[in-house]
Design a protein around this motif. Structure first.
Motif, PDB file in Angstrom:
ATOM      1  N   GLN A   1       4.796  35.183  67.023  1.00 54.12           N
ATOM      2  CA  GLN A   1       4.995  36.125  68.147  1.00 54.12           C
ATOM      3  C   GLN A   1       4.517  35.477  69.130  1.00 54.12           C
ATOM      4  O   GLN A   1       4.244  34.798  69.587  1.00 54.12           O
ATOM      5  CB  GLN A   1       3.244  37.311  67.595  1.00 54.12           C
ATOM      6  N   GLY A   7       3.706  43.240  75.116  1.00 55.05           N
ATOM      7  CA  GLY A   7       4.683  43.918  74.241  1.00 55.05           C
ATOM      8  C   GLY A   7       4.794  42.498  73.414  1.00 55.05           C
ATOM      9  O   GLY A   7       3.765  41.457  73.562  1.00 55.05           O
ATOM     10  N   THR A   8       4.856  42.707  72.039  1.00 55.93           N
ATOM     11  CA  THR A   8       4.758  41.401  71.457  1.00 55.93           C
ATOM     12  C   THR A   8       6.405  41.286  70.085  1.00 55.93           C
ATOM     13  O   THR A   8       6.541  42.384  70.025  1.00 55.93           O
ATOM     14  CB  THR A   8       3.603  41.633  69.621  1.00 55.93           C
ATOM     15  N   LEU A   9       7.338  40.365  69.952  1.00 53.39           N
ATOM     16  CA  LEU A   9       8.249  40.095  69.112  1.00 53.39           C
ATOM     17  C   LEU A   9       7.783  39.127  68.148  1.00 53.39           C
ATOM     18  O   LEU A   9       7.142  38.515  68.863  1.00 53.39           O
ATOM     19  CB  LEU A   9       9.121  39.718  69.570  1.00 53.39           C
ATOM     20  N   ALA A  37       9.463  44.674  66.782  1.00 53.23           N
ATOM     21  CA  ALA A  37       9.288  44.194  68.196  1.00 53.23           C
ATOM     22  C   ALA A  37       7.634  45.751  68.186  1.00 53.23           C
ATOM     23  O   ALA A  37       8.033  46.574  67.219  1.00 53.23           O
ATOM     24  CB  ALA A  37       9.871  44.494  68.876  1.00 53.23           C
TER      25      ALA A  37
END
Length: 448
Positions: A98, A296-298, A314
């Protein structure tokens, strides 16, 4: 331009520190000059370890300011996991990755944290200036103390020569029956006491020299020359100018003293520290309220679909944090910071009263010193006349050899008291400048 100035200043500082020992020793290998105390100031500022520690504290406080400012910026973290699971149904390997970005939208305590760090840095800067001025004061006082002790030794040396000369005359007169044996015994006792006093004077000189070396931040000093330092010819005029400059001509002007000492860096340091603690109290109060962050997270996970939350893609949004119960942590932290702030203000008041007392005592010493200089100058003339009269009385038989010894001692003592008084005036000048926050290497009134 700022970079060039910084490099130039750094090179100068390094040069002074590398040559501090040689430079300080060279000062004492030449006659004392008007710039001798100024040179000592420069060596102390370049080598004193206490000043270096204060500079490090100031630099550390600046790092805290940068750290507080960084709390307002975007933060990005990578969370990565490689694991193997032994589960009831099956065993499998798993990767979880992440990339998380968080930006604070609402953190009311952040401005208080920044203000507290900034005020603390200001406090350290003022404390650095206060440490610098305290160092210069100690160097000046030690310098003048050495000079005063040196004059004591000169007095004892002149007295010893006078006693030895008279003792020789008394022994010759005793051999021909013109002198009593008791006179020889008494004069010999004075000579022995003079020798003991001279040994003590030399010991005091050595101690003061070692103390001065420690203040300068060097290992040792060579012998300080047996010469007087430069001093204003008319001390009275210099003190009068000081009175006019700082509004002290009117002795009833009591408001002048609080205003004079109000610019001392130690007072600014305590005030800045109190302000920092007050902002810290606000920080603790606001830190435990709700906060809002954007994130925000990938995501990249792979476990062969064994976990229901494994996915790729995402996600983003806002996150609200609301403290519900903290067990009294907020109240105790706020109370502690506020009480510490009140303590700093009390210390500031205490320091201000001390500075006022120091300034008043130094000023009284200057005024008394000016009057004593004139009195001692008159006494010097009188003692010279008295010695001459005693010498003439000895020839006519109206005075004895002990009267001559006492007259010589009085003259030598007055000759010593004048330069010792000037050294005391130099100390009072240094204390006065320090108390009003202007004790710096530029203040060279006592070096003229």
């Amino acid at each position: 331009m700022k970079g060039l100035n910084y490099v130039s200043k750094s090179l100068k500082l390094v040069s002074l520190r590398l040559s501090g020992l040689v430079f300080a020793a060279a000062i004492w290998s030449s006659p004392a000059s008007a710039s001798q105390l100024q040179q000592l100031f420069e060596v102390a500022l370049a080598n004193n370890p206490q000043l270096s520690a204060a500079e490090a504290d100031s630099a550390a406080a600046m790092s805290d300011v940068r750290q507080a400012e960084s709390e307002e910026n975007l933060t990005v973290n990578l969370k990565s996991e490689l694991s193997y699971a032994w589960m009831k149904e099956s065993s499998f390997s798993r990767t979880a990755n992440q990339l998380v970005a968080v930006y604070p939208l609402y953190q009311p305590e952040q401005s208080d944290l920044n203000a507290a760090a900034s005020q603390q840095h200001s406090s350290r800067q003022y404390q650095l200036d206060a440490t610098r001025q305290q160092l210069l004061l100690q160097v000046a006082l030690t310098y003048f103390r050495y000079w005063s002790q040196q004059e004591d030794l000169h007095f004892l040396q002149k007295e010893r020569r006078s006693i030895e000369s008279i003792l020789q005359q008394v022994k010759q007169r005793f051999q021909v029956g013109y002198q009593d044996l008791n006179d020889i015994v008494e004069i010999q006792a004075r000579l022995d006491m003079n020798h003991a006093d001279a040994l003590e004077a030399r010991q005091s000189l050595e101690r003061t020299r070692q103390n001065l070396a420690a203040l300068l931040g060097v290992d040792h000093l060579d012998a300080i020359p047996q010469t007087a330092f430069g001093f204003p010819v008319d001390v009275g005029d210099e003190v009068t100018q000081l009175a006019q400059r700082y509004g002290l001509a009117n002795s009833q002007n009591r408001q002048a003293w609080p205003e004079l000492v109000s610019h001392h860096p130690s007072l600014f340091a305590l005030q800045a520290s109190a302000d920092a603690l007050r902002n810290e109290a606000e920080y603790h109060k606001n830190k435990d309220t709700f906060q809002l962050d954007a994130f925000g997270t990938l995501v990249y996970n792979d476990s062969g679909n064994h976990y229901y939350d494994d996915m790729e893609g995402a996600r983003g949004g806002v996150q609200l944090t609301v403290p519900l119960y903290l067990g009294g942590r907020t109240e105790s932290s706020v109370s502690k910071a506020r009480h510490q702030s009140q303590k700093r203000l009390a210390q500031k008041r205490e320091q201000q009263l001390k500075l006022e007392a120091e300034a008043k005592n130094a000023w009284l010493g200057l005024q008394t010193g000016v009057a004593r200089v004139k009195a001692l100058q008159s006494a010097l003339v009188s003692n010279r006349a008295a010695l001459k009269a005693t010498e003439q009385g000895l020839q006519t038989g109206r005075r004895n050899i002990l009267d001559l010894l006492n007259a010589q001692r009085s003259l030598h003592k007055t000759e010593r008291d004048l330069p010792v008084l000037k050294a005391q005036i130099g100390e009072d000048l240094a204390k006065f400048y320090w108390a009003i926050g202007k004790m710096s290497e530029e203040n060279n009134l006592w070096q003229k």
